[in-house]
Design an enzyme around this catalytic site. Structure first.
Site, PDB file in Angstrom:
ATOM      1  N   LYS A   1      13.125  48.756  48.728  1.00 28.25           N
ATOM      2  CA  LYS A   1      13.716  50.128  48.345  1.00 28.25           C
ATOM      3  C   LYS A   1      13.703  50.183  46.910  1.00 28.25           C
ATOM      4  O   LYS A   1      13.756  49.127  46.187  1.00 28.25           O
ATOM      5  CB  LYS A   1      15.405  50.080  48.872  1.00 28.25           C
ATOM      6  CG  LYS A   1      15.753  51.659  49.047  1.00 28.25           C
ATOM      7  CD  LYS A   1      14.991  52.091  50.323  1.00 28.25           C
ATOM      8  CE  LYS A   1      15.443  53.698  50.856  1.00 28.25           C
ATOM      9  NZ  LYS A   1      15.137  54.128  51.997  1.00 28.25           N
TER      10      LYS A   1
HETATM   11  P1  NAD Z   1      16.766  64.995  51.798  1.00 27.79           P
HETATM   12  O1  NAD Z   1      17.139  64.970  50.107  1.00 27.79           O
HETATM   13  O2  NAD Z   1      15.705  65.972  52.316  1.00 27.79           O
HETATM   14  O3  NAD Z   1      18.097  65.931  52.359  1.00 27.79           O
HETATM   15  C1  NAD Z   1      19.417  65.294  51.999  1.00 27.79           C
HETATM   16  C2  NAD Z   1      20.364  66.583  52.683  1.00 27.79           C
HETATM   17  O4  NAD Z   1      21.857  66.038  52.506  1.00 27.79           O
HETATM   18  C3  NAD Z   1      20.295  68.125  51.941  1.00 27.79           C
HETATM   19  O5  NAD Z   1      20.538  68.907  52.734  1.00 27.79           O
HETATM   20  C4  NAD Z   1      21.428  67.840  50.866  1.00 27.79           C
HETATM   21  O6  NAD Z   1      22.030  68.959  50.453  1.00 27.79           O
HETATM   22  C5  NAD Z   1      22.621  66.879  51.702  1.00 27.79           C
HETATM   23  N1  NAD Z   1      23.575  66.293  51.078  1.00 27.79           N
HETATM   24  C6  NAD Z   1      23.311  65.465  50.065  1.00 27.79           C
HETATM   25  N2  NAD Z   1      24.675  64.985  49.514  1.00 27.79           N
HETATM   26  C7  NAD Z   1      25.468  65.294  50.401  1.00 27.79           C
HETATM   27  C8  NAD Z   1      26.967  65.118  50.561  1.00 27.79           C
HETATM   28  N3  NAD Z   1      27.519  64.388  49.672  1.00 27.79           N
HETATM   29  N4  NAD Z   1      27.534  65.809  51.481  1.00 27.79           N
HETATM   30  C9  NAD Z   1      26.652  66.541  52.417  1.00 27.79           C
HETATM   31  N5  NAD Z   1      25.627  66.813  52.234  1.00 27.79           N
HETATM   32  C10 NAD Z   1      24.672  66.189  51.342  1.00 27.79           C
HETATM   33  O7  NAD Z   1      17.123  63.620  52.264  1.00 27.79           O
HETATM   34  P2  NAD Z   1      16.521  63.145  53.528  1.00 27.79           P
HETATM   35  O8  NAD Z   1      15.269  62.390  53.434  1.00 27.79           O
HETATM   36  O9  NAD Z   1      16.788  63.993  54.674  1.00 27.79           O
HETATM   37  O10 NAD Z   1      17.638  61.838  53.794  1.00 27.79           O
HETATM   38  C11 NAD Z   1      18.796  61.811  54.365  1.00 27.79           C
HETATM   39  C12 NAD Z   1      19.289  60.583  54.660  1.00 27.79           C
HETATM   40  O11 NAD Z   1      18.464  60.054  55.665  1.00 27.79           O
HETATM   41  C13 NAD Z   1      19.325  59.538  53.538  1.00 27.79           C
HETATM   42  O12 NAD Z   1      20.329  58.464  53.846  1.00 27.79           O
HETATM   43  C14 NAD Z   1      18.012  58.786  53.667  1.00 27.79           C
HETATM   44  O13 NAD Z   1      18.212  57.558  53.304  1.00 27.79           O
HETATM   45  C15 NAD Z   1      17.953  58.548  55.307  1.00 27.79           C
HETATM   46  N6  NAD Z   1      16.551  58.554  55.633  1.00 27.79           N
HETATM   47  C16 NAD Z   1      15.591  59.581  55.434  1.00 27.79           C
HETATM   48  C17 NAD Z   1      14.176  59.259  55.824  1.00 27.79           C
HETATM   49  C18 NAD Z   1      13.099  60.040  55.763  1.00 27.79           C
HETATM   50  O14 NAD Z   1      12.099  60.051  56.430  1.00 27.79           O
HETATM   51  N7  NAD Z   1      13.358  60.903  54.886  1.00 27.79           N
HETATM   52  C19 NAD Z   1      13.999  58.130  57.026  1.00 27.79           C
HETATM   53  C20 NAD Z   1      15.129  57.206  57.303  1.00 27.79           C
HETATM   54  C21 NAD Z   1      16.349  57.361  56.635  1.00 27.79           C
END
Ligand code: NAD
Length: 424
Positions: A114
């Site tokens: 990461k």
């Molecule tokens: P992203 O940036 O597309 O979206 C994040 C969302 O969370 C946004 O809507 C943002 O406004 C909201 N957010 C951020 N901080 C917040 C808070 N404190 N309280 C409430 N809402 C909040 O990110 P993503 O890619 O959707 O990732 C979200 C999570 O999923 C992360 O933990 C990431 O590590 C995990 N993840 C992502 C993927 C992927 O393929 N994108 C894969 C596995 C895990």
């Protein structure tokens, strides 16, 4: 069920300690060799780099970036790059270890890595982000590569970021190397279906969990925290499966409608306005209150440490499907388990993303691309099989689905370490 998950005495806000608490419980159940445990509890390699960037106003700023490889026992390190003011070395360490366990749960041939840069991307121009990404890539160049470590997007990075990273790497190696990153634009070697993969995998996991618990396959009420790549698409697919999304949120707050939100309209609103707030027909709800709303399924899909010892007693959902990495603390695990809440853990539930990232890497190396439905069908098979493996491990070790997922993955990584032996 309870003996494996007594509340550990760790700081709830430190994600690396939260990861270690689960690793400790699984290692005990597996009666893991202490030397193997030491290897698995320590990252294989960590790099901290300073990233100087010429800002648009002519000033020079130095950002701190990290790339951590937790394990390369099962294959090249794999994992995203996050841009956020909250990035810390312990967060990146935890996220890299979770990638090791996640890749092993779904049995794709990768280790875990990461990266992250401490920055506030909302306050940076596209030009500044591009220069920062390119310099960070140049600084970590020696440890990444299609056979070494394959980055991907995470919070606040996306396909544009991956295109810059891929180009920078390719310029240095004098060969267009698409397999250096996943999550690229489709026109540049990305896989069809990668954008939807994590959210769709979350929806498949929710479906399997409901089936496992004998709950209805349609009409369940669902609350989703986060409406980005994971939360937005999980909400969309669960809505398409016939469930009722009663609340959603983003970093500015949440929206609630007991009768069910019109998800395509919500996502269009979010695209147009940049935030959920004010969606017609909904009432505002704060993020903390959103997590404890009455519902059948809760999907935390925003960030770490949202369900803790402070609010776990108040969670009303019967099922939690973790879209985010590390949304639940180890202390909350024990409370939820005692209260009979079924938790589909992050390292299983959000593994659809890395599964399709693996497909992207395979397609790049073959130079031959698959149709979207083919990608979805292959991912669905892996998610369904992995859910079954985790449930079977939970029965075998008489533990929660979370610790069962750790047992399954730790066993697979330990097997590779043991078979490879120690190079001396
Ligand atoms: P992203 O940036 O597309 O979206 C994040 C969302 O969370 C946004 O809507 C943002 O406004 C909201 N957010 C951020 N901080 C917040 C808070 N404190 N309280 C409430 N809402 C909040 O990110 P993503 O890619 O959707 O990732 C979200 C999570 O999923 C992360 O933990 C990431 O590590 C995990 N993840 C992502 C993927 C992927 O393929 N994108 C894969 C596995 C895990």
């Amino acid at each position: 069920m309870a003996q494996a998950t007594s509340p550990p005495n760790t700081s709830e806000s430190n994600p690396y300690l939260q990861m270690r608490a689960r690793l400790d419980l699984a290692s005990k159940l597996l009666q893991l060799d202490p030397g193997v445990y030491d290897i698995l509890s320590t990252p294989f390699q960590e790099l901290t780099v300073s990233v100087p960037v010429k800002m648009d106003n002519g000033s020079l700023r130095v950002f701190t970036g990290y790339r951590v490889q937790h394990s390369i026992a099962r294959g090249p390190a794999k994992g995203g790059i996050r841009y956020s003011p909250e990035v810390s070395l312990d967060e990146v360490r935890a996220l890299s270890a979770w990638m090791t366990w996640k890749c092993a749960v779904v049995n794709v041939p990768f280790g875990g890595g990461k990266g992250g840069i401490i920055c506030d991307p909302r306050r940076m121009s596209q030009g500044e982000l591009e220069r920062m990404t390119r310099r960070y890539t140049a600084n970590i160049l020696d440890i990444i590569g299609p056979e070494r470590d394959v980055p991907a997007p995470d919070m606040n990075t996306g396909e544009r970021t991956m295109a810059w990273l891929m180009d920078t790497y390719s310029m240095h190696t004098r060969a267009t190397t698409t397999a250096i990153v996943t999550g690229k634009p489709v026109g540049l070697g990305g896989s069809l279906g990668r954008r939807e993969a994590t959210g769709l995998g979350v929806a498949f996991t929710a479906r399997e969990a409901l089936k496992h618990l004998g709950m209805p396959d349609q009409g369940c009420s669902v609350v989703v925290q986060g409406s980005g790549n994971v939360g937005g698409l999980a909400a969309q697919f669960l809505h398409e499966m016939g469930h009722k999304i009663v609340a959603m949120s983003d970093m500015y707050g949440g929206i609630h409608c007991e009768a069910g939100l019109d998800i395509p309209a919500v996502l269009q609103w979010l695209k147009d306005k940049g935030r959920l707030e004010g969606f017609p027909g909904s009432i505002a709800v704060e993020n903390a209150a959103l997590l404890t709303l009455p519902c059948d399924v809760l999907v935390p899909a925003a960030t770490e440490n949202q369900i803790t010892s402070t609010n776990a007693e108040d969670i009303k959902a019967k099922v939690i499907v973790e879209g985010a990495n590390g949304p639940t603390s180890a202390a909350a695990d024990a409370i939820l388990e005692r209260r009979g809440v079924f938790v589909a853990p992050d390292i299983l539930a959000n593994a659809g993303g890395v599964t399709v990232s693996y497909f992207e890497w395979v397609q790049n190396r073959m130079g031959y691309f698959w149709e979207k439905q083919d990608v979805f069908d292959r991912m669905e098979r892996i998610m369904v099989d992995s859910f079954r493996d985790v449930v079977q491990a939970a029965e075998k070790y008489q533990t929660s689905a979370r610790i069962a997922a750790y047992c399954l993955s730790v066993e697979r990584v330990a097997y590779c370490l043991t078979m490879r032996g120690i190079y001396a």
